[in-house]
Design an enzyme around this catalytic site. Structure first.
Site, short mmCIF file in Angstrom:
data_model
loop_
_atom_site.label_atom_id
_atom_site.label_comp_id
_atom_site.label_asym_id
_atom_site.label_seq_id
_atom_site.Cartn_x
_atom_site.Cartn_y
_atom_site.Cartn_z
CB ALA A 243 -0.93 -0.01 1.21
CB THR B 242 10.56 2.37 -5.44
OG1 THR B 242 11.00 2.90 -6.68
CG2 THR B 242 10.62 3.49 -4.41
CG ASP B 243 14.49 1.81 -9.17
OD1 ASP B 243 13.45 2.50 -9.00
OD2 ASP B 243 14.86 1.41 -10.29
CD GLU B 244 10.69 6.52 -8.94
OE1 GLU B 244 10.60 7.74 -8.68
OE2 GLU B 244 9.84 5.91 -9.58
CE1 TYR C 267 6.43 6.08 -4.47
CE2 TYR C 267 8.01 6.38 -6.26
CZ TYR C 267 7.30 5.55 -5.42
OH TYR C 267 7.46 4.19 -5.50
CE LYS D 228 7.64 2.66 -1.09
NZ LYS D 228 6.68 1.68 -0.48
#
Length: 372
Positions: free
Chosen positions: A80, A132-134, A158, A162
């Site tokens: 989520a 995430t890789d971000e 974002y 994360k």
């Protein structure tokens, strides 16, 4: 039983479907059903007693406590999240609330739940954070791919949210002993992806006769991972991953965004040619780049291969063909997700070009049937 959060979204729904196709272990699926959560993604499970869906927010501590006490899952797989960079630029507060505050409340609920379990059940409990890789920021053109040891350098609301949630997960492990696992994936694509992301947006706009908006020069590079490969990797990490460790999941398909768009146009030219005989490439429209757009991500996934024996099953060629084919064969799904709110969002993020018309796009897909 396992608890999956965000299991009506793109990756979460694919994971639930994949899990129940390969296991009889039941799934408790908790999803808020925000704009990207779609129960149509789970239509095939409507009569399946192994799947229980609960609409609710991971920020609702009382709901979490009640679900954990009633169902006593052995694992929590946490998908989520608000996940779209453009949306985070235009409205960052939702990302703070869901990705940071929501993850905090989920961690606290699981910590209390785990503390009350008998010793054997507590030792087998797992909390898997899907990230995430971000969170690592942007790579230089010749810089080595992201390894699990790389420091976080998020560049968007974002990715910052994360990264913050990943830090919370790590802290709850080291401070409270919560048995956590973390995965960082590259860009996912495949069936059921909401058409705000690059690949489904290009497919839907192309079929609707709309411009294909490409940010800037289109040379931003990403590693592309077929969603079902991502699901198999998460299953493997949950099965055999070392508590407290992070695992990178990549597709080994680093490409520039403009090349992705060209691949989609070429496939559509073959599978669903335009009535006028022109290539879909003629619809490409370069638009102003978004603020803080990272130029390159690349994932070093050798650890999961070396330690857990996982490798992606799909190549780029096989995965993108399956993806385009799926959208061609599911016009009703496309029409259902293309709401007025979605069209408003497209106008906000791509003001230089008109938004795709849902009815037109679905009609184009429907016109030649599903046998392409």
């Amino acid at each position: 039983m396992i608890l999956v959060t965000g299991g009506a979204g793109f990756i979460g729904a694919n994971f639930v479907l994949d899990w129940l196709a390969s296991s009889d272990e039941p799934v408790l699926n908790l999803d808020k059903l925000s704009y990207a959560g779609n129960l149509h993604n789970l239509e095939g499970l409507r009569q399946d007693p192994r799947h229980r869906f609960v609409q609710g927010d991971i920020g609702d501590s009382a709901l979490l406590a009640g679900l954990l006490a009633e169902h006593q899952p052995r694992a929590i797989v946490h998908f989520a999240a608000e996940s779209h960079v453009d949306r985070s630029i235009h409205g960052p507060e939702d990302f703070i609330q869901t990705n940071i505050v929501g993850t905090f409340r989920l961690l606290e609920a699981v910590r209390r739940y785990g503390a009350a379990l008998p010793d054997r059940a507590r030792q087998g409990l797992r909390f898997l954070q899907v990230s995430t890789d971000e969170v690592y920021g942007s790579l230089a053109p010749r810089e080595p791919a992201f390894a699990e040891t790389r420091a976080f350098q998020p560049n968007s609301p974002y990715s910052a949210s994360k990264a913050a949630s990943d830090h919370l997960v790590r802290a709850w492990h080291h401070t409270y002993g919560l048995p956590v696992l973390t995965t960082h994936c590259s860009n996912n694509y495949g069936p059921l992806q909401f058409p705000e992301k690059l690949i489904p947006l290009m497919i839907v706009n192309a079929l609707g006769g709309q411009p294909l908006p490409v940010y800037g020069d289109g040379l931003q590079r990403r590693d592309w991972l077929y969603v079902k490969d991502h699901c198999s990797a998460i299953r493997r990490v949950l099965e055999a991953g070392q508590v407290g460790h992070s695992y990178h999941i990549g597709g080994g398909n680093e490409q520039a965004n403009i090349d992705i768009v060209h691949s989609i146009c070429t496939l559509l030219d073959a599978l669903r040619p335009r009535p006028d005989g022109q290539s879909y490439l003629s619809q490409i429209a370069h638009v102003q780049d978004r603020p803080g757009h990272d130029r390159r991500y690349a994932i070093d996934a050798r650890k999961i291969g070396r330690e857990l024996g996982w490798q992606p099953a799909e190549t780029w060629a096989s995965g993108i063909r399956k993806t385009v084919q799926w959208y061609l064969e599911h016009p009703q799904w496309v029409a259902q997700v293309q709401t007025g709110a979605y069209r408003d969002w497209v106008q906000t993020c791509y003001p230089q070009v008109p938004a795709a018309d849902a009815a037109d796009a679905a009609g184009e897909i429907r016109a030649a049937g599903s046998g392409a």
